[in-house]
Design a protein around this motif. Structure first.
Motif, PDB file in Angstrom:
ATOM      1  N   VAL A  32       0.812  -1.221   0.000  1.00  0.00           N
ATOM      2  CA  VAL A  32       0.000   0.000   0.000  1.00  0.00           C
ATOM      3  C   VAL A  32       0.847   1.274   0.000  1.00  0.00           C
ATOM      4  O   VAL A  32       0.333   2.360   0.264  1.00  0.00           O
ATOM      5  CB  VAL A  32      -1.005   0.002   1.183  1.00  0.00           C
ATOM      6  CG1 VAL A  32      -1.996  -1.133   1.023  1.00  0.00           C
ATOM      7  CG2 VAL A  32      -0.313  -0.071   2.529  1.00  0.00           C
ATOM      8  N   ARG A  33       2.131   1.127  -0.354  1.00  0.00           N
ATOM      9  CA  ARG A  33       2.946   2.337  -0.472  1.00  0.00           C
ATOM     10  C   ARG A  33       2.456   3.142  -1.671  1.00  0.00           C
ATOM     11  O   ARG A  33       1.918   2.599  -2.625  1.00  0.00           O
ATOM     12  CB  ARG A  33       4.421   1.972  -0.640  1.00  0.00           C
ATOM     13  CG  ARG A  33       5.014   1.378   0.637  1.00  0.00           C
ATOM     14  CD  ARG A  33       6.453   0.978   0.469  1.00  0.00           C
ATOM     15  NE  ARG A  33       6.543  -0.118  -0.496  1.00  0.00           N
ATOM     16  CZ  ARG A  33       7.590  -0.338  -1.275  1.00  0.00           C
ATOM     17  NH1 ARG A  33       8.644   0.459  -1.223  1.00  0.00           N
ATOM     18  NH2 ARG A  33       7.597  -1.356  -2.106  1.00  0.00           N
ATOM     19  N   ASP A  34       2.671   4.423  -1.600  1.00  0.00           N
ATOM     20  CA  ASP A  34       2.242   5.314  -2.674  1.00  0.00           C
ATOM     21  C   ASP A  34       3.401   5.501  -3.652  1.00  0.00           C
ATOM     22  O   ASP A  34       3.819   4.542  -4.279  1.00  0.00           O
ATOM     23  CB  ASP A  34       1.738   6.634  -2.071  1.00  0.00           C
ATOM     24  CG  ASP A  34       0.549   6.402  -1.128  1.00  0.00           C
ATOM     25  OD1 ASP A  34      -0.469   5.850  -1.578  1.00  0.00           O
ATOM     26  OD2 ASP A  34       0.659   6.750   0.061  1.00  0.00           O
ATOM     27  N   ASP A  35       3.957   6.698  -3.742  1.00  0.00           N
ATOM     28  CA  ASP A  35       5.052   6.980  -4.671  1.00  0.00           C
ATOM     29  C   ASP A  35       6.313   6.179  -4.358  1.00  0.00           C
ATOM     30  O   ASP A  35       7.149   5.972  -5.231  1.00  0.00           O
ATOM     31  CB  ASP A  35       5.396   8.473  -4.649  1.00  0.00           C
ATOM     32  CG  ASP A  35       4.259   9.335  -5.160  1.00  0.00           C
ATOM     33  OD1 ASP A  35       3.354   8.794  -5.843  1.00  0.00           O
ATOM     34  OD2 ASP A  35       4.253  10.544  -4.864  1.00  0.00           O
ATOM     35  N   ASP A  36       6.467   5.732  -3.131  1.00  0.00           N
ATOM     36  CA  ASP A  36       7.672   5.006  -2.742  1.00  0.00           C
ATOM     37  C   ASP A  36       7.702   3.564  -3.250  1.00  0.00           C
ATOM     38  O   ASP A  36       8.714   2.885  -3.128  1.00  0.00           O
ATOM     39  CB  ASP A  36       7.905   5.054  -1.232  1.00  0.00           C
ATOM     40  CG  ASP A  36       6.663   4.849  -0.369  1.00  0.00           C
ATOM     41  OD1 ASP A  36       5.526   5.003  -0.867  1.00  0.00           O
ATOM     42  OD2 ASP A  36       6.827   4.551   0.823  1.00  0.00           O
ATOM     43  N   GLY A  44       6.227 -10.354  -6.587  1.00  0.00           N
ATOM     44  CA  GLY A  44       4.818 -10.733  -6.710  1.00  0.00           C
ATOM     45  C   GLY A  44       3.846  -9.792  -6.037  1.00  0.00           C
ATOM     46  O   GLY A  44       2.631 -10.005  -6.093  1.00  0.00           O
ATOM     47  N   ALA A  45       4.344  -8.726  -5.403  1.00  0.00           N
ATOM     48  CA  ALA A  45       3.455  -7.797  -4.704  1.00  0.00           C
ATOM     49  C   ALA A  45       2.571  -7.040  -5.689  1.00  0.00           C
ATOM     50  O   ALA A  45       2.998  -6.684  -6.782  1.00  0.00           O
ATOM     51  CB  ALA A  45       4.268  -6.807  -3.877  1.00  0.00           C
ATOM     52  N   LYS A  46       1.355  -6.813  -5.270  1.00  0.00           N
ATOM     53  CA  LYS A  46       0.405  -6.013  -6.032  1.00  0.00           C
ATOM     54  C   LYS A  46       0.330  -4.652  -5.344  1.00  0.00           C
ATOM     55  O   LYS A  46       0.094  -4.579  -4.136  1.00  0.00           O
ATOM     56  CB  LYS A  46      -0.959  -6.688  -6.001  1.00  0.00           C
ATOM     57  CG  LYS A  46      -2.027  -5.976  -6.793  1.00  0.00           C
ATOM     58  CD  LYS A  46      -3.369  -6.676  -6.662  1.00  0.00           C
ATOM     59  CE  LYS A  46      -3.300  -8.054  -7.290  1.00  0.00           C
ATOM     60  NZ  LYS A  46      -4.606  -8.715  -7.361  1.00  0.00           N
ATOM     61  N   ASN A  47       0.553  -3.582  -6.083  1.00  0.00           N
ATOM     62  CA  ASN A  47       0.502  -2.246  -5.494  1.00  0.00           C
ATOM     63  C   ASN A  47      -0.930  -1.728  -5.505  1.00  0.00           C
ATOM     64  O   ASN A  47      -1.593  -1.697  -6.536  1.00  0.00           O
ATOM     65  CB  ASN A  47       1.422  -1.306  -6.275  1.00  0.00           C
ATOM     66  CG  ASN A  47       1.524   0.074  -5.658  1.00  0.00           C
ATOM     67  OD1 ASN A  47       1.438   1.074  -6.351  1.00  0.00           O
ATOM     68  ND2 ASN A  47       1.728   0.153  -4.363  1.00  0.00           N
ATOM     69  N   SER A  48      -1.395  -1.349  -4.337  1.00  0.00           N
ATOM     70  CA  SER A  48      -2.695  -0.705  -4.174  1.00  0.00           C
ATOM     71  C   SER A  48      -2.460   0.483  -3.248  1.00  0.00           C
ATOM     72  O   SER A  48      -2.570   0.355  -2.022  1.00  0.00           O
ATOM     73  CB  SER A  48      -3.717  -1.672  -3.580  1.00  0.00           C
ATOM     74  OG  SER A  48      -4.981  -1.057  -3.490  1.00  0.00           O
ATOM     75  N   PRO A  49      -2.074   1.626  -3.816  1.00  0.00           N
ATOM     76  CA  PRO A  49      -1.665   2.782  -3.012  1.00  0.00           C
ATOM     77  C   PRO A  49      -2.686   3.162  -1.937  1.00  0.00           C
ATOM     78  O   PRO A  49      -3.888   3.125  -2.163  1.00  0.00           O
ATOM     79  CB  PRO A  49      -1.522   3.893  -4.044  1.00  0.00           C
ATOM     80  CG  PRO A  49      -1.283   3.194  -5.333  1.00  0.00           C
ATOM     81  CD  PRO A  49      -2.063   1.919  -5.246  1.00  0.00           C
ATOM     82  N   SER A  50      -2.158   3.512  -0.766  1.00  0.00           N
ATOM     83  CA  SER A  50      -3.016   3.843   0.371  1.00  0.00           C
ATOM     84  C   SER A  50      -3.936   5.024   0.073  1.00  0.00           C
ATOM     85  O   SER A  50      -5.047   5.069   0.582  1.00  0.00           O
ATOM     86  CB  SER A  50      -2.176   4.142   1.613  1.00  0.00           C
ATOM     87  OG  SER A  50      -1.377   5.294   1.415  1.00  0.00           O
ATOM     88  N   LEU A  70      -3.209 -13.020   3.008  1.00  0.00           N
ATOM     89  CA  LEU A  70      -3.081 -11.755   2.318  1.00  0.00           C
ATOM     90  C   LEU A  70      -2.257 -10.857   3.214  1.00  0.00           C
ATOM     91  O   LEU A  70      -2.552 -10.719   4.395  1.00  0.00           O
ATOM     92  CB  LEU A  70      -4.451 -11.127   2.073  1.00  0.00           C
ATOM     93  CG  LEU A  70      -4.303  -9.799   1.357  1.00  0.00           C
ATOM     94  CD1 LEU A  70      -4.904  -9.896  -0.024  1.00  0.00           C
ATOM     95  CD2 LEU A  70      -4.897  -8.694   2.158  1.00  0.00           C
ATOM     96  N   LEU A  71      -1.204 -10.287   2.668  1.00  0.00           N
ATOM     97  CA  LEU A  71      -0.298  -9.496   3.463  1.00  0.00           C
ATOM     98  C   LEU A  71      -0.350  -8.047   3.053  1.00  0.00           C
ATOM     99  O   LEU A  71      -0.230  -7.735   1.868  1.00  0.00           O
ATOM    100  CB  LEU A  71       1.128 -10.015   3.270  1.00  0.00           C
ATOM    101  CG  LEU A  71       2.117  -9.195   4.060  1.00  0.00           C
ATOM    102  CD1 LEU A  71       2.377  -9.867   5.379  1.00  0.00           C
ATOM    103  CD2 LEU A  71       3.364  -8.986   3.286  1.00  0.00           C
ATOM    104  N   SER A  72      -0.538  -7.170   3.998  1.00  0.00           N
ATOM    105  CA  SER A  72      -0.509  -5.735   3.738  1.00  0.00           C
ATOM    106  C   SER A  72       0.860  -5.221   4.142  1.00  0.00           C
ATOM    107  O   SER A  72       1.348  -5.499   5.233  1.00  0.00           O
ATOM    108  CB  SER A  72      -1.609  -5.040   4.548  1.00  0.00           C
ATOM    109  OG  SER A  72      -1.668  -3.681   4.215  1.00  0.00           O
ATOM    110  N   ASP A  73       1.474  -4.471   3.251  1.00  0.00           N
ATOM    111  CA  ASP A  73       2.842  -4.023   3.430  1.00  0.00           C
ATOM    112  C   ASP A  73       2.931  -2.549   3.082  1.00  0.00           C
ATOM    113  O   ASP A  73       2.303  -2.086   2.140  1.00  0.00           O
ATOM    114  CB  ASP A  73       3.716  -4.873   2.484  1.00  0.00           C
ATOM    115  CG  ASP A  73       5.078  -4.279   2.224  1.00  0.00           C
ATOM    116  OD1 ASP A  73       5.702  -3.804   3.170  1.00  0.00           O
ATOM    117  OD2 ASP A  73       5.517  -4.324   1.067  1.00  0.00           O
ATOM    118  N   GLY A  81      -0.027   0.231   6.385  1.00  0.00           N
ATOM    119  CA  GLY A  81      -0.221  -1.222   6.361  1.00  0.00           C
ATOM    120  C   GLY A  81      -1.308  -1.684   7.318  1.00  0.00           C
ATOM    121  O   GLY A  81      -2.260  -2.350   6.915  1.00  0.00           O
ATOM    122  N   PRO A  82      -1.195  -1.339   8.619  1.00  0.00           N
ATOM    123  CA  PRO A  82      -2.229  -1.766   9.560  1.00  0.00           C
ATOM    124  C   PRO A  82      -3.617  -1.215   9.235  1.00  0.00           C
ATOM    125  O   PRO A  82      -4.615  -1.937   9.338  1.00  0.00           O
ATOM    126  CB  PRO A  82      -1.724  -1.241  10.908  1.00  0.00           C
ATOM    127  CG  PRO A  82      -0.239  -1.161  10.745  1.00  0.00           C
ATOM    128  CD  PRO A  82      -0.034  -0.766   9.307  1.00  0.00           C
TER     129      PRO A  82
END
Length: 134
Positions: A32-36, A44-50, A70-73, A81-82
């Motif tokens: 869930v990182r944005d620009d970073d 294999g991570a899927k980006n879903s910006p916060s 499912l892991l939120s990072d 993440g939390p």
């Protein structure tokens, strides 16, 4: 009265083991990182910006309903993440009350994970030290 979050924490080494042994139908990392995010990610991570997570969470729940973990990072797993894991978990339980899906948050976030595994191409891809090493 104490609050128990609807997710569990996982360490970098526990996640590394899951990623290396994972069947793609068993574990999905949602970053869930944005620009970073452009500075590297867990393989294999899927980006879903916060900043748009709430708008996309229903789609994520439906896409990942057969996934066991499912892991939120995020960068440090202190806020994004939390928060995303809580939102996801609550909607997942509402839409699929019988689901046994486990929702996890990476303790220390991508920052800690990358410090340990940035040189392991089976775990970290597209790593760019400009974004992380100070």
């Amino acid at each position: 009265m104490s609050f128990t979050p609807p997710y569990k924490y996982i360490t970098a080494s526990e996640l590394a083991e899951k990623v290396k042994q994972a069947d793609p139908q068993q574990v999905q990392v949602i970053d869930v990182r944005d620009d970073d995010f452009v500075g590297g990610n867990i393989v294999g991570a899927k980006n879903s910006p916060s900043n748009a997570f709430y708008d996309n969470v229903k789609e994520l729940v439906e896409e990942n309903k057969i996934i066991c973990s499912l892991l939120s990072d995020c960068a440090l797993s202190q806020v994004r993440g939390p928060k995303s894991a809580r939102i996801y978990s609550e909607l997942q339980k509402e839409l699929h009350p019988d689901s046994k899906q486990e929702v996890l948050v990476l303790r220390g976030g991508f920052t800690e994970f990358a410090q340990q595994y940035k040189n392991d191409p089976a775990l970290v891809e597209k790593y760019n030290s400009m974004y992380h090493d100070q």
